[in-house]
Structures are given as C-alpha cells and as structure tokens.
Design an enzyme around this catalytic site. Structure first.
Site, PDB file in Angstrom:
ATOM      1  N   ARG A  42      32.833 -40.911  59.315  1.00 32.70           N
ATOM      2  CA  ARG A  42      31.822 -40.269  58.492  1.00 32.70           C
ATOM      3  C   ARG A  42      30.606 -41.183  58.424  1.00 32.70           C
ATOM      4  NH1 ARG A  42      32.817 -38.660  52.227  1.00 32.70           N
ATOM      5  NH2 ARG A  42      32.732 -40.903  51.970  1.00 32.70           N
ATOM      6  N   THR A  48      24.485 -39.924  56.061  1.00 32.36           N
ATOM      7  CA  THR A  48      24.429 -38.453  56.050  1.00 32.36           C
ATOM      8  C   THR A  48      25.734 -37.822  55.576  1.00 32.36           C
ATOM      9  OG1 THR A  48      25.282 -38.233  58.297  1.00 32.36           O
ATOM     10  CG2 THR A  48      22.893 -38.540  58.057  1.00 32.36           C
ATOM     11  N   ASP A  77      38.321 -46.458  49.615  1.00 32.27           N
ATOM     12  CA  ASP A  77      38.200 -46.194  51.055  1.00 32.27           C
ATOM     13  C   ASP A  77      39.571 -46.393  51.699  1.00 32.27           C
ATOM     14  OD1 ASP A  77      37.820 -46.701  53.926  1.00 32.27           O
ATOM     15  OD2 ASP A  77      35.692 -46.587  53.435  1.00 32.27           O
ATOM     16  N   ASP A 126      39.760 -48.766  54.850  1.00 23.53           N
ATOM     17  CA  ASP A 126      39.591 -50.176  54.508  1.00 23.53           C
ATOM     18  C   ASP A 126      40.813 -50.719  53.777  1.00 23.53           C
ATOM     19  OD1 ASP A 126      37.148 -50.490  55.693  1.00 23.53           O
ATOM     20  OD2 ASP A 126      35.994 -50.139  53.868  1.00 23.53           O
TER      21      ASP A 126
HETATM   22  C1  PRP Z   1      37.536 -41.246  55.780  1.00 25.15           C
HETATM   23  C2  PRP Z   1      38.815 -40.459  55.705  1.00 25.15           C
HETATM   24  C3  PRP Z   1      38.424 -39.142  56.323  1.00 25.15           C
HETATM   25  C4  PRP Z   1      36.985 -38.995  55.879  1.00 25.15           C
HETATM   26  C5  PRP Z   1      36.940 -37.996  54.758  1.00 25.15           C
HETATM   27  O1  PRP Z   1      37.342 -41.749  57.042  1.00 25.15           O
HETATM   28  O2  PRP Z   1      39.884 -41.092  56.348  1.00 25.15           O
HETATM   29  O3  PRP Z   1      38.527 -39.095  57.720  1.00 25.15           O
HETATM   30  O4  PRP Z   1      36.552 -40.274  55.416  1.00 25.15           O
HETATM   31  O5  PRP Z   1      35.636 -37.761  54.373  1.00 25.15           O
HETATM   32  P1  PRP Z   1      34.959 -36.326  54.506  1.00 25.15           P
HETATM   33  O6  PRP Z   1      35.943 -35.344  53.986  1.00 25.15           O
HETATM   34  O7  PRP Z   1      33.755 -36.450  53.623  1.00 25.15           O
HETATM   35  O8  PRP Z   1      34.578 -36.091  55.924  1.00 25.15           O
HETATM   36  P2  PRP Z   1      36.039 -42.609  57.429  1.00 25.15           P
HETATM   37  O9  PRP Z   1      34.920 -41.701  57.809  1.00 25.15           O
HETATM   38  O10 PRP Z   1      35.764 -43.591  56.335  1.00 25.15           O
HETATM   39  O11 PRP Z   1      36.451 -43.308  58.771  1.00 25.15           O
HETATM   40  P3  PRP Z   1      37.471 -44.498  59.064  1.00 25.15           P
HETATM   41  O12 PRP Z   1      38.854 -43.942  58.837  1.00 25.15           O
HETATM   42  O13 PRP Z   1      37.216 -44.809  60.482  1.00 25.15           O
HETATM   43  O14 PRP Z   1      37.167 -45.620  58.121  1.00 25.15           O
HETATM   44  N1  URA Z   2      36.958 -41.431  52.517  1.00 24.76           N
HETATM   45  C1  URA Z   2      37.748 -42.299  51.854  1.00 24.76           C
HETATM   46  O1  URA Z   2      38.426 -43.125  52.476  1.00 24.76           O
HETATM   47  N2  URA Z   2      37.782 -42.230  50.511  1.00 24.76           N
HETATM   48  C2  URA Z   2      37.058 -41.349  49.801  1.00 24.76           C
HETATM   49  O2  URA Z   2      37.150 -41.326  48.567  1.00 24.76           O
HETATM   50  C3  URA Z   2      36.231 -40.457  50.512  1.00 24.76           C
HETATM   51  C4  URA Z   2      36.213 -40.502  51.872  1.00 24.76           C
END
Ligand code: PRP
Ligand code: URA
Length: 215
Positions: free
Chosen positions: A110, A114, A206, A209
C-alpha cells in the site's frame, strides 16, 4: 461464528480462543516471536471455520474389517494465496489443517501517501477456475489491497474465493463487498474504523512490521 447487521459478507470467528489470542496480538508490548506464533495459531482457528464450507464427495475406503464409503473434500487441491508480506504469516497455520494445499503468491503493498495498492508479483496454479482459494492477509483496512488481489485472482480464472483476515475495518468491507459480493470475509474482528493514515482502530498496528520486526 457470527454475522454483523449491515455486513452480510462478513463472518466473525467469535471462538473464545480466537478472541483471547487476538487481544494478545493487539497488545503493543507483545514481542515479534510471540506475535508471529499468535498470527499462526489464529490463522489455524479461522481456517477451521473457513474449511467447514468446503464440499464433500463420497469416497470408497477399505477399513481393516470391510469396505465402506467415507467422504473426502471434492475437487482440486485448495489453494492458499498470501498477500505479501504479512499474509505469509498465516500460511503455515492454515496449511497445518490442509497440508496438501497449493500456495500461490500475490505481491502488493500500500503506497504510504495515496493508500493505493501497488502490485509487484502474481503467481497461482494455472487451473485456477477449478480450485477453491483462500486469500490470506491479516489486515483488511481500506480494502484496496484485498479488492485488487481478488480482481487479479478472478482475471486468472478463479471463481471461488474466500478472504481470511485477522482484523477488518468497516471501510474495507464496504469497499470489497460491492466490488466482489461473492467473496466472503472471515475475520477475528470487525473493528471500529480507520484513522486518517488508514490504520485500523483499535487494530494491532502495522502487521508486516510487527511480524517481521522491521519497525
Ligand atoms: C498491509 C496489509 C494489507 C494492507 C491492507 O500491507 O498486510 O496488505 O496493508 O491495507 P488496505 O486494506 O488499505 O489496502 P502493507 O501495504 O503495509 O504491505 P507489507 O505487508 O508489504 O508491509
Ligand atoms: N495495514 C496494517 O498492517 N495495519 C493497519 O492497521 C492497516 C493496514
């Protein structure tokens, strides 16, 4: 498992163990090692509910005493598709119940500014139209990542998709449901709302993370 008024596509897994473990997961002091174990355990328990809807077919079986007819899950092997990265934390927990499952991968992140999903990887079995899919991601926040992942799976031919997550926001469900009303969402919690940065409240922070210790 229960439904919530106004969210017909969502099933909340209200099992006491799921709710207990989710509270530990939310706790900001829970260290990475325990966080990882909890995601794995909750994924198993949610998968137990999600697999209750798989269809069965009769299958002959030879017991030590006689021939009888048992049951087996029908069709081709179930396919698990984690959304990278945080969805990876759920794969082993689900595969513990379905060890023969195939595993595809969808790479999405994400964009921090944006909040739109950016895709970078896609690989699932080629006969997608003949399989049941469990799409795995701990978080359903704005729903952008989930909606994009489901669209990618459907473009590959998938028709039977369930979305398994740990925490969902109403905003995410409201985005996913009209775009993909056929996709049911199984979650440990339907939380209150998103904050201005698109994080789920109360949420767990997150997920990627916390799983991989990258904060
Ligand atoms: C997080 C989570 C989802 C997304 C959800 O991933 O694991 O994939 O955010 O958010 P949304 O519903 O608003 O799209 P992230 O984008 O942080 O990626 P990552 O797992 O690579 O850290
Ligand atoms: N992605 C995450 O990992 N946590 C949130 O709360 C939203 C998006």
């Amino acid at each position: 498992m229960h439904t919530t008024p106004g969210f017909p596509t969502v099933r909340v897994v209200s099992h006491p163990l799921v709710q207990h473990k989710l509270s530990l997961l939310r706790d900001r002091t829970t260290p990475t090692k325990i966080f990882k174990e909890l995601v794995d355990e909750i994924a198993t328990l949610i998968a137990y509910e999600a697999t209750s809807e798989l269809s069965l077919e009769p299958a002959p079986v030879e017991t030590p005493l006689e021939r009888t007819t048992g049951m087996r899950v029908s069709g081709k092997k179930l396919t698990l598709v984690p959304i990278l990265r945080a969805g990876l934390g759920m794969v082993e927990g689900v595969a513990r119940l379905v060890p023969a499952a195939r595993v595809g991968h969808i790479g999405l992140y994400r964009d921090h500014d944006t909040l739109q999903p950016v895709d970078y990887y896609f690989k699932v079995p080629s006969d997608a139209g003949e399989r049941d899919f469990f799409l795995l991601d701990p978080m359903l926040a704005t729903g952008g990542s989930a909606a994009a992942a489901v669209s990618s799976l459907k473009r590959a031919g998938a028709t039977r998709i369930r979305f398994l997550c740990l925490v969902a926001a109403p905003e995410g469900v409201e985005r996913l449901a009209p775009a993909h009303p056929d996709v049911s969402v199984l979650t440990a919690s339907l939380d209150r709302e998103l904050n201005a940065q698109g994080y789920i409240l109360p949420g767990l922070g997150d997920a990627g993370d916390r799983l991989f210790g990258t904060r």
